[in-house]
Design an enzyme around this catalytic site. Sequence first.
Site, PDB file in Angstrom:
ATOM      1  N   LYS A  77       0.852  -1.191   0.000  1.00 60.15           N
ATOM      2  CA  LYS A  77       0.000   0.000   0.000  1.00 60.15           C
ATOM      3  C   LYS A  77       0.891   1.246   0.000  1.00 60.15           C
ATOM      4  CE  LYS A  77      -4.638   0.151   2.070  1.00 60.15           C
ATOM      5  NZ  LYS A  77      -5.248  -0.368   0.907  1.00 60.15           N
ATOM      6  N   SER A  81      -2.055   6.075   0.360  1.00 55.18           N
ATOM      7  CA  SER A  81      -3.206   5.212   0.585  1.00 55.18           C
ATOM      8  C   SER A  81      -3.306   4.785   2.062  1.00 55.18           C
ATOM      9  CB  SER A  81      -3.023   4.057  -0.387  1.00 55.18           C
ATOM     10  OG  SER A  81      -3.872   3.094  -0.217  1.00 55.18           O
ATOM     11  N   LYS A  85      -6.499   5.742   4.374  1.00 52.65           N
ATOM     12  CA  LYS A  85      -7.305   4.728   5.073  1.00 52.65           C
ATOM     13  C   LYS A  85      -7.384   5.023   6.572  1.00 52.65           C
ATOM     14  CE  LYS A  85      -8.392  -0.120   4.798  1.00 52.65           C
ATOM     15  NZ  LYS A  85      -8.203  -1.358   4.065  1.00 52.65           N
ATOM     16  N   SER A 146     -22.356  -6.661  -3.328  1.00 54.50           N
ATOM     17  CA  SER A 146     -21.973  -6.168  -4.666  1.00 54.50           C
ATOM     18  C   SER A 146     -21.912  -7.308  -5.687  1.00 54.50           C
ATOM     19  CB  SER A 146     -20.591  -5.512  -4.599  1.00 54.50           C
ATOM     20  OG  SER A 146     -19.615  -6.448  -4.165  1.00 54.50           O
ATOM     21  N   HIS A 152     -10.551 -14.477   1.431  1.00 52.54           N
ATOM     22  CA  HIS A 152      -9.579 -13.555   2.025  1.00 52.54           C
ATOM     23  C   HIS A 152      -8.939 -14.150   3.277  1.00 52.54           C
ATOM     24  CE1 HIS A 152     -11.256  -9.522   0.260  1.00 52.54           C
ATOM     25  NE2 HIS A 152     -11.142 -10.460  -0.641  1.00 52.54           N
ATOM     26  N   GLU A 171      -2.193  -9.608   3.654  1.00 52.31           N
ATOM     27  CA  GLU A 171      -3.555  -9.934   3.207  1.00 52.31           C
ATOM     28  C   GLU A 171      -3.453 -10.752   1.926  1.00 52.31           C
ATOM     29  OE1 GLU A 171      -7.612  -7.465   2.524  1.00 52.31           O
ATOM     30  OE2 GLU A 171      -6.209  -7.429   0.846  1.00 52.31           O
ATOM     31  N   ALA A 183     -13.984  -8.786 -10.566  1.00 54.20           N
ATOM     32  CA  ALA A 183     -13.552  -7.839  -9.524  1.00 54.20           C
ATOM     33  C   ALA A 183     -12.726  -6.695 -10.125  1.00 54.20           C
ATOM     34  CB  ALA A 183     -12.741  -8.564  -8.455  1.00 54.20           C
ATOM     35  N   GLU A 186     -15.159  -4.435 -12.179  1.00 51.22           N
ATOM     36  CA  GLU A 186     -16.096  -3.751 -11.278  1.00 51.22           C
ATOM     37  C   GLU A 186     -15.371  -2.646 -10.514  1.00 51.22           C
ATOM     38  OE1 GLU A 186     -18.324  -3.592  -7.273  1.00 51.22           O
ATOM     39  OE2 GLU A 186     -16.244  -4.012  -7.708  1.00 51.22           O
TER      40      GLU A 186
HETATM   41  P1  0O2 Z   1      -7.437  -2.221  -2.246  1.00 46.73           P
HETATM   42  O1  0O2 Z   1      -6.779  -1.082  -2.893  1.00 46.73           O
HETATM   43  O2  0O2 Z   1      -8.136  -3.153  -3.205  1.00 46.73           O
HETATM   44  O3  0O2 Z   1      -6.547  -2.966  -1.300  1.00 46.73           O
HETATM   45  P2  0O2 Z   1     -10.746  -3.368   5.491  1.00 46.73           P
HETATM   46  O4  0O2 Z   1      -9.885  -4.038   4.440  1.00 46.73           O
HETATM   47  O5  0O2 Z   1     -10.066  -3.302   6.797  1.00 46.73           O
HETATM   48  O6  0O2 Z   1     -11.265  -2.031   5.013  1.00 46.73           O
HETATM   49  P3  0O2 Z   1     -12.731  -5.416   5.420  1.00 46.73           P
HETATM   50  O7  0O2 Z   1     -14.178  -5.089   5.207  1.00 46.73           O
HETATM   51  O8  0O2 Z   1     -12.402  -6.438   6.429  1.00 46.73           O
HETATM   52  O9  0O2 Z   1     -12.049  -4.104   5.800  1.00 46.73           O
HETATM   53  O10 0O2 Z   1     -12.087  -5.826   4.082  1.00 46.73           O
HETATM   54  P4  0O2 Z   1     -12.699  -6.830   3.045  1.00 46.73           P
HETATM   55  O11 0O2 Z   1     -14.019  -6.323   2.593  1.00 46.73           O
HETATM   56  O12 0O2 Z   1     -12.613  -8.214   3.578  1.00 46.73           O
HETATM   57  O13 0O2 Z   1     -11.663  -6.703   1.869  1.00 46.73           O
HETATM   58  C1  0O2 Z   1     -11.260  -5.491   1.386  1.00 46.73           C
HETATM   59  C2  0O2 Z   1     -10.643  -5.683   0.017  1.00 46.73           C
HETATM   60  O14 0O2 Z   1     -11.406  -6.670  -0.727  1.00 46.73           O
HETATM   61  C3  0O2 Z   1     -10.761  -4.429  -0.790  1.00 46.73           C
HETATM   62  O15 0O2 Z   1      -9.599  -3.684  -0.590  1.00 46.73           O
HETATM   63  C4  0O2 Z   1     -10.851  -4.933  -2.225  1.00 46.73           C
HETATM   64  O16 0O2 Z   1      -9.568  -5.264  -2.718  1.00 46.73           O
HETATM   65  C5  0O2 Z   1     -11.636  -6.212  -2.058  1.00 46.73           C
HETATM   66  N1  0O2 Z   1     -13.093  -5.980  -2.185  1.00 46.73           N
HETATM   67  C6  0O2 Z   1     -14.004  -6.028  -1.179  1.00 46.73           C
HETATM   68  N2  0O2 Z   1     -15.241  -5.803  -1.653  1.00 46.73           N
HETATM   69  C7  0O2 Z   1     -15.118  -5.599  -2.982  1.00 46.73           C
HETATM   70  C8  0O2 Z   1     -16.064  -5.311  -4.039  1.00 46.73           C
HETATM   71  O17 0O2 Z   1     -17.278  -5.200  -3.838  1.00 46.73           O
HETATM   72  N3  0O2 Z   1     -15.540  -5.175  -5.299  1.00 46.73           N
HETATM   73  C9  0O2 Z   1     -14.207  -5.297  -5.566  1.00 46.73           C
HETATM   74  N4  0O2 Z   1     -13.805  -5.144  -6.843  1.00 46.73           N
HETATM   75  N5  0O2 Z   1     -13.293  -5.550  -4.589  1.00 46.73           N
HETATM   76  C10 0O2 Z   1     -13.746  -5.696  -3.329  1.00 46.73           C
HETATM   77  P5  0O2 Z   1      -9.671  -2.095  -0.469  1.00 46.73           P
HETATM   78  O18 0O2 Z   1      -9.364  -1.725   0.942  1.00 46.73           O
HETATM   79  O19 0O2 Z   1     -10.950  -1.589  -1.017  1.00 46.73           O
HETATM   80  O20 0O2 Z   1      -8.520  -1.549  -1.320  1.00 46.73           O
END
Ligand code: 0O2
Length: 230
Positions: A77, A81, A85, A146, A152, A171, A183, A186
């Site tokens: 990251k 970014s 966050k 979505s 994960h 991660e 993904a 989208e």
């Molecule tokens: P980037 O730039 O992709 O890394 P957190 O990660 O702490 O905010 P959470 O809710 O535990 O919280 O995370 P989650 O939802 O398990 O996973 C987050 C990451 O999954 C996102 O990273 C995306 O990469 C992916 N992701 C989750 N939902 C979606 C979705 O609806 N569409 C797409 N295309 N990717 C998704 P970040 O943080 O958004 O950023």
Amino acid sequence: MSEMDFYMETLENLPAVINSNEGMRELVASLVYEFMELQHLYDSAIEVVKTYLNIIDSEFSMKFQRNPIHNIDSRLKSPQSIIGKLQKKNLPVNIESAQKNLLDIAGIRVTCCYINDIYAVADMLCSRDDFKIIKQKDYIKNPKSSGYRSYHMIVNVPVYLSNSKTYAPVEIQIRTIAMDFWASLEHQLKYKTASEITPEISQELRSCADKIAETDIRMQDIFLRIHDID
Ligand code: 0O2
């Protein structure tokens, strides 16, 4: 840019108001160095996981003449970014807070050929007794609203440095080629488009994700039939 180049460039480009103050200059230099150490640690943790994934993939290839892993991507990251966050989550913006609160500074995306491969890769990561699994989320069995599907994991990985051993979280997102196709597009459509995503478009995207998931299951089934596996 290498870590040292980043360090030098940051120090060379400090605003005059900081540059002219010895104390401020030292403070910034130590912060930049701390950040570089952090980057190095997370980068190394990524390498540890990638090496293991490459080993299990080539072992599969040797034993079963096929590769369960189609592709491995990784990213660190960016500082912007990380700051963005932390601010979004109303958390203190400093290195300790980033280390404590952000578990996705180091990220790996594994694209697999079939759904069963995802679970095989996840199981192998869990089987390493030196990897500590912090979190697992199965967005394949429980897709996001979505339509997003992926497996994960947050894994605490040991990194052996010259005079110490330390752990860093990575991660790992594991998904099929088809899930990755959806993904990626989208994500582009949602975050790189100025126009608003209407409920109709969200519904359309969800429907595409469901179709893709259906195709993934059919492809998995064809694979099992061809290989005569129940
Ligand atoms: P980037 O730039 O992709 O890394 P957190 O990660 O702490 O905010 P959470 O809710 O535990 O919280 O995370 P989650 O939802 O398990 O996973 C987050 C990451 O999954 C996102 O990273 C995306 O990469 C992916 N992701 C989750 N939902 C979606 C979705 O609806 N569409 C797409 N295309 N990717 C998704 P970040 O943080 O958004 O950023």
